[in-house]
Design an enzyme around this catalytic site. Sequence first.
Site, mmCIF file in Angstrom:
data_model
loop_
_atom_site.group_PDB
_atom_site.id
_atom_site.type_symbol
_atom_site.label_atom_id
_atom_site.label_comp_id
_atom_site.label_asym_id
_atom_site.label_seq_id
_atom_site.Cartn_x
_atom_site.Cartn_y
_atom_site.Cartn_z
ATOM 1 N N VAL A 56 -4.156 13.205 23.487
ATOM 2 C CA VAL A 56 -5.563 12.891 23.262
ATOM 3 C C VAL A 56 -6.348 14.194 23.391
ATOM 4 O O VAL A 56 -6.233 14.891 24.400
ATOM 5 C CB VAL A 56 -6.070 11.854 24.302
ATOM 6 C CG1 VAL A 56 -7.543 11.542 24.083
ATOM 7 C CG2 VAL A 56 -5.237 10.574 24.232
ATOM 8 N N LYS A 81 -9.818 -3.410 11.715
ATOM 9 C CA LYS A 81 -8.433 -3.366 12.211
ATOM 10 C C LYS A 81 -8.242 -4.353 13.368
ATOM 11 O O LYS A 81 -7.179 -4.960 13.513
ATOM 12 C CB LYS A 81 -8.055 -1.941 12.654
ATOM 13 C CG LYS A 81 -8.046 -0.917 11.536
ATOM 14 C CD LYS A 81 -7.075 -1.261 10.393
ATOM 15 C CE LYS A 81 -5.606 -1.026 10.728
ATOM 16 N NZ LYS A 81 -4.747 -1.356 9.559
ATOM 17 N N TYR A 85 -14.766 0.146 10.584
ATOM 18 C CA TYR A 85 -13.318 0.290 10.360
ATOM 19 C C TYR A 85 -12.559 -0.236 11.583
ATOM 20 O O TYR A 85 -11.586 -0.988 11.459
ATOM 21 C CB TYR A 85 -12.952 1.759 10.084
ATOM 22 C CG TYR A 85 -11.464 2.003 10.156
ATOM 23 C CD1 TYR A 85 -10.613 1.507 9.163
ATOM 24 C CD2 TYR A 85 -10.893 2.706 11.232
ATOM 25 C CE1 TYR A 85 -9.234 1.700 9.237
ATOM 26 C CE2 TYR A 85 -9.521 2.895 11.307
ATOM 27 C CZ TYR A 85 -8.701 2.390 10.311
ATOM 28 O OH TYR A 85 -7.344 2.570 10.404
ATOM 29 N N GLY A 95 0.830 -1.217 0.000
ATOM 30 C CA GLY A 95 0.000 0.000 0.000
ATOM 31 C C GLY A 95 0.850 1.246 0.000
ATOM 32 O O GLY A 95 0.536 2.245 0.653
HETATM 33 P P1 NDP Z 1 -4.437 5.685 2.943
HETATM 34 O O1 NDP Z 1 -5.868 5.614 2.536
HETATM 35 O O2 NDP Z 1 -3.645 6.836 2.503
HETATM 36 O O3 NDP Z 1 -3.682 4.348 2.543
HETATM 37 C C1 NDP Z 1 -4.310 3.110 2.476
HETATM 38 C C2 NDP Z 1 -3.537 2.225 1.527
HETATM 39 O O4 NDP Z 1 -4.144 0.932 1.466
HETATM 40 C C3 NDP Z 1 -3.530 2.777 0.110
HETATM 41 O O5 NDP Z 1 -2.261 2.614 -0.449
HETATM 42 C C4 NDP Z 1 -4.543 1.883 -0.588
HETATM 43 O O6 NDP Z 1 -4.307 1.727 -1.975
HETATM 44 C C5 NDP Z 1 -4.301 0.576 0.116
HETATM 45 N N1 NDP Z 1 -5.407 -0.330 -0.114
HETATM 46 C C6 NDP Z 1 -6.693 -0.206 0.267
HETATM 47 N N2 NDP Z 1 -7.419 -1.234 -0.183
HETATM 48 C C7 NDP Z 1 -6.578 -2.028 -0.887
HETATM 49 C C8 NDP Z 1 -6.709 -3.245 -1.611
HETATM 50 N N3 NDP Z 1 -7.883 -3.880 -1.715
HETATM 51 N N4 NDP Z 1 -5.602 -3.771 -2.184
HETATM 52 C C9 NDP Z 1 -4.408 -3.158 -2.105
HETATM 53 N N5 NDP Z 1 -4.224 -2.001 -1.442
HETATM 54 C C10 NDP Z 1 -5.294 -1.453 -0.846
HETATM 55 O O7 NDP Z 1 -4.465 5.598 4.525
HETATM 56 P P2 NDP Z 1 -3.348 5.696 5.661
HETATM 57 O O8 NDP Z 1 -2.004 5.921 5.124
HETATM 58 O O9 NDP Z 1 -3.892 6.596 6.658
HETATM 59 O O10 NDP Z 1 -3.437 4.211 6.250
HETATM 60 C C11 NDP Z 1 -2.403 3.271 6.127
HETATM 61 C C12 NDP Z 1 -2.541 2.258 7.222
HETATM 62 O O11 NDP Z 1 -2.462 2.921 8.467
HETATM 63 C C13 NDP Z 1 -3.850 1.475 7.227
HETATM 64 O O12 NDP Z 1 -3.552 0.158 7.621
HETATM 65 C C14 NDP Z 1 -4.654 2.185 8.313
HETATM 66 O O13 NDP Z 1 -5.599 1.340 8.887
HETATM 67 C C15 NDP Z 1 -3.542 2.533 9.285
HETATM 68 N N6 NDP Z 1 -3.840 3.619 10.220
HETATM 69 C C16 NDP Z 1 -4.115 4.885 9.762
HETATM 70 C C17 NDP Z 1 -4.355 5.901 10.674
HETATM 71 C C18 NDP Z 1 -4.626 7.299 10.239
HETATM 72 O O14 NDP Z 1 -5.102 8.102 11.037
HETATM 73 N N7 NDP Z 1 -4.314 7.688 9.018
HETATM 74 C C19 NDP Z 1 -4.364 5.636 12.126
HETATM 75 C C20 NDP Z 1 -4.021 4.275 12.490
HETATM 76 C C21 NDP Z 1 -3.778 3.327 11.560
HETATM 77 P P3 NDP Z 1 -4.970 2.758 -3.027
HETATM 78 O O15 NDP Z 1 -4.168 3.997 -2.918
HETATM 79 O O16 NDP Z 1 -4.852 2.049 -4.322
HETATM 80 O O17 NDP Z 1 -6.387 2.959 -2.580
#
Ligand code: NDP
Length: 318
Positions: free
Chosen positions: A250, A162, A158, A7
């Site tokens: 927080v 997770k 969501y 990702g």
């Molecule tokens: P983004 O939406 O920017 O990134 C999500 C990524 O997951 C993208 O690259 C997306 O690809 C990819 N993705 C989603 N569905 C699929 C799929 N079916 N197959 C392949 N790739 C997929 O979000 P974040 O950077 O914020 O999140 C990244 C991680 O961090 C996640 O695991 C999220 O749960 C976790 N997280 C985020 C937080 C936040 O506040 N941002 C807090 C805590 C955890 P594409 O670009 O093609 O859609």
Amino acid sequence: KTVCVTGASGFIASWIVKFLLQRGYTVKASVRDLNDTKKTAHLLALDGARERLHLFKANLLEEGSFDAAIDGCEGVFHTASPFYHAVQDPQAELIDPALKGTLNVLGSCAKTSSVKKVVLTSSIAAVAYNGKPRTPDVVVDETWWSHPDFCREMKMWYVLSKTLAEEAAWKFVKEKGIDMVAINPAMVVGPLLQPTLNTSAAAILNLIKGAETFQNSTFGWVDVRDVANAHILAFENPSANGRYCLVESVKHYSEIVKLLRELYPGLKLPGKCADDEPFVPVYHVSKEKAKSLGLEFTPLEQSIKDTVESLKEKNFFN
Ligand code: NDP
């Protein structure tokens, strides 16, 4: 050293890729669509990318999809997972990609002897949602687990995705003897490298774009650069283990609005809460484990400022 980031186009992953390239790693990065320049151009423009970044196409829902990206890697940073709240079909849109996707990625890790350690991007979503009271005297830490039944009851899909994904990951790596560390960040803010808007940056954009009200919610907040760093520190430190909660502080949305007002007195910010209920209380999240990685937290005020500057620069608002 060669490592894989799944990702890679995402908000957090882009910073992980940037820092890995800076540190001299060769990075095999997975994206969903190799032809979508919105997802790849910012990665290909990073320092070191021409020499050491290799893009692979992979989808969480396709079994074996990550084999090529993971084969030959010493470390795997599994960040890919959908992060949206407005969904029609939570099972298909959130739970399947999070849960099956994680097992799919770990399955690819189990197939090759090159992988020495996996760093899983989990979330505070997998830690803090279990119905236990969260009040100013409570300190949430890595021993907490969110409860799937509670998530289902509250329709927090969501959060459920997770929680199920991290639970399944621990079970899988224990069975297969894979070394894994989980990173559990709260709401991640800070500058965007990617040109598209991600959910947590949108939370700040919504406040500064002229909304009348702010949500009656309290979240932990943390800087994206600290989150990316924590992933790499956890990979590099041989004694890193278990989970790492990442929260700088927080705060209720009213406090975020207050911070924004102090930083940008000219902005039109929401003046009142969306409901008349008492404000959802704040609580604490332990920083002890994160600090043991050598991580220092960027003050939230700085992160919020950098988020706004980045959103301006990328023309998300004027
Ligand atoms: P983004 O939406 O920017 O990134 C999500 C990524 O997951 C993208 O690259 C997306 O690809 C990819 N993705 C989603 N569905 C699929 C799929 N079916 N197959 C392949 N790739 C997929 O979000 P974040 O950077 O914020 O999140 C990244 C991680 O961090 C996640 O695991 C999220 O749960 C976790 N997280 C985020 C937080 C936040 O506040 N941002 C807090 C805590 C955890 P594409 O670009 O093609 O859609």
